[in-house]
Write an enzyme that holds these catalytic residues in place. Structure first.
Site, PDB file in Angstrom:
ATOM      1  N   SER A 268      22.068 -24.940-101.563  1.00  0.00           N
ATOM      2  CA  SER A 268      21.553 -26.141-102.217  1.00  0.00           C
ATOM      3  C   SER A 268      21.473 -27.266-101.202  1.00  0.00           C
ATOM      4  CB  SER A 268      22.475 -26.564-103.368  1.00  0.00           C
ATOM      5  OG  SER A 268      22.052 -27.796-103.920  1.00  0.00           O
TER       6      SER A 268
ATOM      7  N   TYR B 244      30.580 -28.952-106.509  1.00  0.00           N
ATOM      8  CA  TYR B 244      29.355 -28.163-106.285  1.00  0.00           C
ATOM      9  C   TYR B 244      28.910 -28.284-104.830  1.00  0.00           C
ATOM     10  CZ  TYR B 244      24.620 -26.366-106.996  1.00  0.00           C
ATOM     11  OH  TYR B 244      23.451 -25.640-106.908  1.00  0.00           O
TER      12      TYR B 244
END
Length: 266
Positions: free
Chosen positions: A129, A142
């Site tokens: 990501s 995250y």
């Protein structure tokens, strides 16, 4: 002979988009799900795999090898989102996120490497990501799990260089998927000192809902598969999302931090 692709988390979202696109281009595609029986009419075959269960991983890899005799490309796509003030997120949820986003991919890689060495060829693509390049407020866990996978790939590439096995990261920005539905988010508490978390959470959800088609990630995956010697890092997203990584490396830390604060209105 068609290459055999194994995609973790291929039942929906980015994984499904990648699988459909690769199948259209002549690849033999296997996706995974913890509940494969739900996907009898899926565009490509789904096998049972839970990335938090090593036995499940080994059984799924063995099934693909038994069926096809090879695994040419592993795409580590399975992952979960998580939001909330780090102080308030339960330890169990933090561990679950790392088990899914980091330790799971490590164990799937370990499961396919013996077969790839036997073939003297292979490619592993880790879907990370853009958030993994920076510590984002209220997405810190995250960011950390995806950032760890980015660094892991850098080390793996050097360790695997003698076996004709390549590894690369593909880091998407925000894309219109159902990730928010499966994401853990720490509930908004009336007595929490982190009063601004609610507005950041809404901003995150709005970005996902109004983002681009995940086919862009699938096209990048095909490009990397067709590349003889892939690079380490690929980014997929709008201009500002990708440019934010450039700024991270160019700007002094405090100035970049201030930009994030202004962006999230913190």
């Amino acid at each position: 002979m068609s290459k055999v692709i194994l995609i973790t988390g291929g039942s929906s979202g980015i994984g499904k988009s990648i699988g459909e696109y690769l199948k259209q281009h002549g690849f033999i595609v296997y996706g995974t799900s913890r509940s494969p029986e739900k996907y009898a009419n899926h565009p490509f075959k789904i096998v049972g795999l839970d990335v938090k269960d090593v036995s499940s991983i080994n059984n799924a890899v063995a099934e693909v090898i038994a069926n096809e005799g090879q695994i040419d490309v592993l795409i580590n796509n399975a992952g979960v989102g998580i939001t909330g003030p780090i102080e308030e997120i339960p330890e169990a949820e933090i561990k679950n996120n790392f088990d899914t986003n980091l330790f799971g991919p490590i164990n799937v890689i370990k499961a396919v490497l013996p077969q790839m060495r036997k073939q003297n060829s292979g490619l592993v693509l880790n879907i990370t990501s853009i958030a993994g390049y920076m510590g984002l407020p209220y997405r810190g866990i995250y960011s950390a799990s995806k950032g760890a996978l980015e660094l892991l790939t850098e080390a793996f590439r050097i360790e695997l260089k003698d076996f004709n096995i390549y590894m690369a990261n593909i880091a998407p920005g925000d894309f219109a998927t159902n990730i928010a539905a499966g994401r853990y988010h720490e509930p908004l508490k009336k007595d929490s000192p982190y009063k601004k978390y609610g507005s950041v959470l809404k901003d995150i959800d709005d970005h996902v809902d109004n983002s681009g088609d995940p086919i862009a990630v699938a096209k990048t995956v095909l490009k990397v598969i067709d590349t003889k010697k892939p690079k380490t890092h690929y980014k997929v997203g709008d201009f500002m999302q990708k440019f934010s990584i450039v700024l991270k490396f160019l700007l002094p830390d405090k100035i970049y931090e201030k930009m994030l604060i202004n962006h999230y209105k913190l």
